[in-house]
Design a protein around this motif. Structure first.
Motif, PDB file in Angstrom:
ATOM      1  N   ALA A  28      65.243   4.227  19.882  1.00  0.00           N
ATOM      2  CA  ALA A  28      65.501   5.617  19.171  1.00  0.00           C
ATOM      3  C   ALA A  28      66.859   5.761  18.841  1.00  0.00           C
ATOM      4  O   ALA A  28      67.838   5.080  19.630  1.00  0.00           O
ATOM      5  CB  ALA A  28      64.875   6.749  20.151  1.00  0.00           C
ATOM      6  N   ALA A 122      60.418   6.755  22.964  1.00  0.00           N
ATOM      7  CA  ALA A 122      60.477   5.564  22.001  1.00  0.00           C
ATOM      8  C   ALA A 122      60.945   4.239  22.429  1.00  0.00           C
ATOM      9  O   ALA A 122      60.641   3.310  21.773  1.00  0.00           O
ATOM     10  CB  ALA A 122      61.336   6.199  20.847  1.00  0.00           C
ATOM     11  N   ALA A 131      56.518   7.581  15.467  1.00  0.00           N
ATOM     12  CA  ALA A 131      57.844   8.520  15.544  1.00  0.00           C
ATOM     13  C   ALA A 131      57.366   9.894  15.050  1.00  0.00           C
ATOM     14  O   ALA A 131      57.526  10.806  16.131  1.00  0.00           O
ATOM     15  CB  ALA A 131      58.570   8.182  14.421  1.00  0.00           C
TER      16      ALA A 131
END
Length: 188
Positions: A28, A122, A131
């Motif tokens: 991320a 993530a 996502a």
């Protein structure tokens, strides 16, 4: 009197550990603004040692006010493309060393606790959530999780139980992913 420029801020990243367990996301990125031309250089610089030279990036234009065709980064230029079909919460980077890297983009104004939860989720090796799913899960459970950590109560429990809260999707028994019922013909 000469003005000195402040050094660029480093990218806020959480990356999956280097393992053989591939997931849907490679980590991320939490940019400080929605200015892609200003944010992309620090991201590319932070990834250079691990992933090599980033040559291209793609984004969803709905998440960025301006999508430049090219962004100058230290030592080269990154070509930027946009696709409305791409998940608006993801940036895709093409790199010499590893090929394709998909990163969740945590919105710049996100509360730090929520950003930390999103970035950790993530960066899980072998993660099976996209996502968009991570963002919707955080929107659905984030404030409730924070309230529960403080010892707060649900309003449903204190208002006499007039309308029960919706039940969350059940966890998948094998991989821990959430199963969401699909509409239409279940026999497909």
């Amino acid at each position: 009197m000469t003005a000195t420029l402040a050094p660029p801020l480093s990218a806020r990243l959480a990356l999956t550990p280097e393992t053989t367990r591939a997931g849907l996301l490679d980590g991320a990125w939490w940019p400080r603004s929605r200015d892609l031309a200003a944010e992309l250089p620090s991201l590319v610089d932070a990834l250079a040692e691990r992933w090599g030279r980033v040559t291209r990036a793609t984004v969803n234009p709905g998440s960025w006010p301006v999508v430049p065709h090219k962004v100058a980064v230290p030592g080269h230029t990154v070509h930027v493309g946009w696709f409305t079909e791409q998940d608006p919460d993801k940036v895709i980077l093409l790199c010499y060393a590893v090929g394709r890297c998909d990163l969740l983009v945590v919105p710049p104004g996100t509360e730090p606790g929520a950003a930390a939860r999103l970035m950790a989720a993530a960066a899980l090796p072998g993660g099976v959530r996209t996502a968009g799913v991570l963002m919707s899960d955080e929107a659905a459970t984030g404030p409730r999780a924070a309230r529960d950590a403080r010892g707060g109560e649900d309003t449903w429990e204190t208002d006499g139980g007039s309308t029960p809260p919706p039940s969350p999707p059940s966890p998948h028994p094998v991989v821990g992913a959430r199963m969401i019922p699909l509409r239409g013909n279940p026999r497909r």
